[in-house]
Design an enzyme around this catalytic site. Sequence first.
Site, PDB file in Angstrom:
ATOM      1  N   GLY A   1       8.406   0.220  11.413  1.00 58.48           N
ATOM      2  CA  GLY A   1       7.502   0.856  10.455  1.00 58.48           C
ATOM      3  C   GLY A   1       6.734  -0.196   9.668  1.00 58.48           C
ATOM      4  O   GLY A   1       7.277  -1.253   9.322  1.00 58.48           O
TER       5      GLY A   1
ATOM      6  N   GLY B   1       4.562   0.667   6.906  1.00 61.46           N
ATOM      7  CA  GLY B   1       4.001   1.216   5.677  1.00 61.46           C
ATOM      8  C   GLY B   1       4.293   0.292   4.511  1.00 61.46           C
ATOM      9  O   GLY B   1       4.521  -0.908   4.694  1.00 61.46           O
ATOM     10  N   LEU B   2       4.279   0.858   3.311  1.00 63.05           N
ATOM     11  CA  LEU B   2       4.486   0.004   2.143  1.00 63.05           C
ATOM     12  C   LEU B   2       5.833  -0.693   2.208  1.00 63.05           C
ATOM     13  O   LEU B   2       5.943  -1.884   1.915  1.00 63.05           O
ATOM     14  CB  LEU B   2       4.360   0.832   0.870  1.00 63.05           C
ATOM     15  CG  LEU B   2       2.942   1.306   0.563  1.00 63.05           C
ATOM     16  CD1 LEU B   2       2.923   2.130  -0.712  1.00 63.05           C
ATOM     17  CD2 LEU B   2       1.987   0.127   0.428  1.00 63.05           C
TER      18      LEU B   2
ATOM     19  N   HIS C   1       4.811  19.713  -2.720  1.00 63.69           N
ATOM     20  CA  HIS C   1       3.790  19.200  -3.630  1.00 63.69           C
ATOM     21  C   HIS C   1       2.904  20.345  -4.109  1.00 63.69           C
ATOM     22  O   HIS C   1       2.431  21.135  -3.306  1.00 63.69           O
ATOM     23  CB  HIS C   1       2.941  18.156  -2.902  1.00 63.69           C
ATOM     24  CG  HIS C   1       2.162  17.296  -3.823  1.00 63.69           C
ATOM     25  ND1 HIS C   1       1.079  17.769  -4.503  1.00 63.69           N
ATOM     26  CD2 HIS C   1       2.321  16.010  -4.192  1.00 63.69           C
ATOM     27  CE1 HIS C   1       0.597  16.789  -5.251  1.00 63.69           C
ATOM     28  NE2 HIS C   1       1.332  15.715  -5.077  1.00 63.69           N
TER      29      HIS C   1
ATOM     30  N   SER D   1      -4.721  14.838  -4.883  1.00 59.32           N
ATOM     31  CA  SER D   1      -3.882  14.054  -5.787  1.00 59.32           C
ATOM     32  C   SER D   1      -3.447  14.853  -7.009  1.00 59.32           C
ATOM     33  O   SER D   1      -4.209  15.580  -7.615  1.00 59.32           O
ATOM     34  CB  SER D   1      -4.632  12.829  -6.279  1.00 59.32           C
ATOM     35  OG  SER D   1      -3.948  12.286  -7.378  1.00 59.32           O
TER      36      SER D   1
ATOM     37  N   ARG E   1       6.660  18.371 -10.412  1.00 58.52           N
ATOM     38  CA  ARG E   1       6.146  19.026  -9.213  1.00 58.52           C
ATOM     39  C   ARG E   1       6.909  20.271  -8.810  1.00 58.52           C
ATOM     40  O   ARG E   1       6.307  21.250  -8.374  1.00 58.52           O
ATOM     41  CB  ARG E   1       6.200  18.025  -8.059  1.00 58.52           C
ATOM     42  CG  ARG E   1       5.331  16.854  -8.340  1.00 58.52           C
ATOM     43  CD  ARG E   1       5.509  15.769  -7.340  1.00 58.52           C
ATOM     44  NE  ARG E   1       4.397  14.848  -7.524  1.00 58.52           N
ATOM     45  CZ  ARG E   1       4.065  13.897  -6.684  1.00 58.52           C
ATOM     46  NH1 ARG E   1       4.770  13.726  -5.597  1.00 58.52           N
ATOM     47  NH2 ARG E   1       3.052  13.119  -6.913  1.00 58.52           N
TER      48      ARG E   1
ATOM     49  N   LEU F   1       5.071   5.151  -3.955  1.00 64.80           N
ATOM     50  CA  LEU F   1       4.459   3.859  -3.658  1.00 64.80           C
ATOM     51  C   LEU F   1       5.286   2.756  -4.305  1.00 64.80           C
ATOM     52  O   LEU F   1       5.521   1.697  -3.726  1.00 64.80           O
ATOM     53  CB  LEU F   1       3.025   3.822  -4.202  1.00 64.80           C
ATOM     54  CG  LEU F   1       2.091   4.910  -3.684  1.00 64.80           C
ATOM     55  CD1 LEU F   1       0.684   4.714  -4.234  1.00 64.80           C
ATOM     56  CD2 LEU F   1       2.045   4.900  -2.172  1.00 64.80           C
TER      57      LEU F   1
END
Lengths: 659, 247
Positions: free
Chosen positions: A53, A55-56, A279, A297, A344, A459
């Site tokens: 992976g 990603g971040l 979400h 967002s 959320r 993130l």
Amino acid sequence: MTDTLSEFFTEGEPIADTKAPKVPIDKMWTQRQFDAGLVQPTNRSKSSVIVVGTGLAGGAAAATLGEAGYHVKSFCYQDSPRRAHSIAAQGGINAAKNYKEDGDSTYRLFYDTEKGGDYRSRETNTYRLAEVSANIIDQCVAQGVPFAREYGGLLDNRSFGGVQVSRTFYARGQTGQQLLIGAYQALERQIAAGTVDEYTRHEMLELIIEDGRARGIVARDLVTGELETHVADAVVLASGGYGNVFYLSTNAMGSNVTASWRAHRKGAYMANPCYTQIHPTCIPVAGDYQSKLTLMSESLRNDGRIWVPKRAEHCDKDPREIAEEDRDYYLERKYPSFGNLVPRDIASRQAKVVCDEGRGVGPKVGDFRRGVYLDFASAIERLGEDAIRNKYGNLFDMYMRITGEDPYKVPMRIYPAVHYVMGGLWVDYDLQSSIPGLFVAGEANFSDHGANRLGASALMQGLADGYFVLPNTIRDYLSKGPYPQVDENSPAVAEVKAAVADRTEKLLSINGERTVDSFHKELGHIMWEYCGMERNEEGLLKAIDLIRSLREEFWRNVNVPGSADTLNQSLEKAGRVADFLELGELMCIDALHRSESCGCHFRSESQTEDGEALRDDEDFAYVAAWEFQPDEAGLPGKPVLHKEDLTFEAIELKQRSYK
Amino acid sequence: MNLTLKVWRQEGPATKGDLVTYEMTDVSPDMSFLEMLDVLNERLVTEGEDPIAFDSDCREGICGMCGLMISGEAHGPERTTTCQLHMRTFTDGEVITVEPWRASAFPIIKDLVVDRGSFDRIIESGGYISVNTGAAPDAHATPVPKQNADRAFMAAECIGCGACVAACPNASGMLFLGAKITHLGELPQGQAERSARVVSMVDQHDEEGFGGCTNIGECSHACPKGIPLDVISQLNADLRNAAGSNR
């Protein structure tokens, strides 16, 4: 109930994290880094790490381990590491910098994260996340990530759902993209330096274990179809989340659970798999052909006001013609101190409640209108259209493109959708799974978010794990080496590879009548209906039954065209859906056994008189870590539940209230 | 709506490709272009045919993975990504040609899928700031004037999809390259390696087989993120300055 449960799983020995040092929480990470063994610089190139992976979490980990001098192999299924789905995150990244002097601190970020997660995350990991958050911003700025700035040249912040301070750093609505490009560039720099070997269009299909340690992977080159064996001293899974088990989600089309699930089948515990974040601000579903959902967002909730008509008969009216007194700003009404910025899970569930009452807006899908208004009219009046355009321009454009409606003139419509999973492979404080040498980072692990993830914290976790945590904890593992060389041609390795080839062959030879996507859609429907925003015992029992029959049919009746020795996207999907069909059952079992409501996980049997989620700390203040148990045919049997009690020493466990 | 699709089918890099015609009926105007292809693929699999291979991932217009030449235009007639192009853009009865990106630096893998590894190699040749993890000063230590930060951001919006190359008659990658040069060149952090960066990235660009820029402007016109043409001027200016410096 207990009798019913024993049909589905057995309970095993409790587990606990043993790596967090026994010192006050604010000294813990410093102590752990000091205690961790060192690998002297000239020896580092002899140690190797596989990172799955980019990603971040994976991109940052591979780059940082490369910088340190280890030999890294980096894998992604996309054509470039820059495409990892972290790139789609819009809103921002939290950091306890207190640049606004509004009372923020490491402890407050930690506190908000624990509370937001409904006290179902591990305190020690969460504190560390808050602690390293400030370093992340420094690192990214130094890399050239163009965060939003004020006219004085300093960084700007905004506030985000669920918190009362401005600690979120952002790059318009494309923060994920900018952070990922930062990590990707750092990774490419290491590829050029020769410390990282890059394998794009490669998918991990199996984990190689030798002497009880994770020592490598079997990966398929998606272009040539060749199965490759890669060995190393340690393996990192940073392969993201499994929200695509629901078919419709905000995840990228290729996001899958295979890397994690294959590791789970080999002994890595899967923790809290039913914890799915729904979400609140996604564009509602428009039709049957829909392939995925698009998130708007959550930062939009800073300026947008959420409402539905008070009366069902107004639902098909033009919203601009509905008088102020006929609108129900239900979040502001029910939660006056947080209003539209409630966490959320609350925002999502309340949207479902008003739609279930028949007050939803937008086109009818089935018998219901599934949408609520997110209205910018008063913000535009107060701040001007330019200010709104400046803040959210690209989000508004995106909305307009997808729906064909102009949100500057007509309120947006939003509805909750599956977005992120808080469950994942179980890890200790070092991010090591229950298999020695197998580390898990970012969304693929379970530890930091509890039952609900706070906005702008994914993130943060991805980069914290990748840049700062893993490089220090893997160092400890590698320092205990050298580990004996794994012979790529040994019978044990050959056996794993042969198993992968057999599975591929099996998928191609069924020649049934149904497409892979049709199975995936049906699974997704079951999951959303019975293991989505709201669950109960009856529905979950039904879901388990349905999933088992669907899985049986899949292996009898799926149609996977083409061959194994070429680019074959149907084959890729089939392997992933096969794993989703097993994961889905475990998610339902996990949801079934946890008969409390917490975070996004709302059990209708467990609610207060006024319909709020009712947590049960007495019985459920633990992590549910599941061990795979195969039946005689190698299919999922009765999993074993290992409980990790959650202890709260730095924080007081309280009922959440956002009233 | 009903449509006629002419889709490029090619089994592999070594085999010859061809346009194959498919009739589509009952296409919803709210579908994205890729969802329309999904529906076609479901039909092909059911009919025992090989589905059309195409790239896509986020389907939110940001990952840059998707990219098709649609009736001769990169990402189709609107300025967006293929995944965000909706069928309401087309008219009932239209004939649509679907091809992969056309550039020798993007070799075909299968059908509509191409290899854009050359873009990664361009970034690898210098498209970064050399800072090791943990070695960064406090983020507020270096203020960046808002106008520079905004211009850096504008350039950094590039998603690396390759539409600029596909749209360019010379198959030049200068818009992609210029975007990265401008992004890093606008920031104080990017100054130390500024000259070396532009030289090695341009060298790599040429080595990959991309064509030269002759200021036609199709790249910027096709760019789904609206990267302006002046990033190429910036690139040229930096390249001239680098020639005079002793990097």
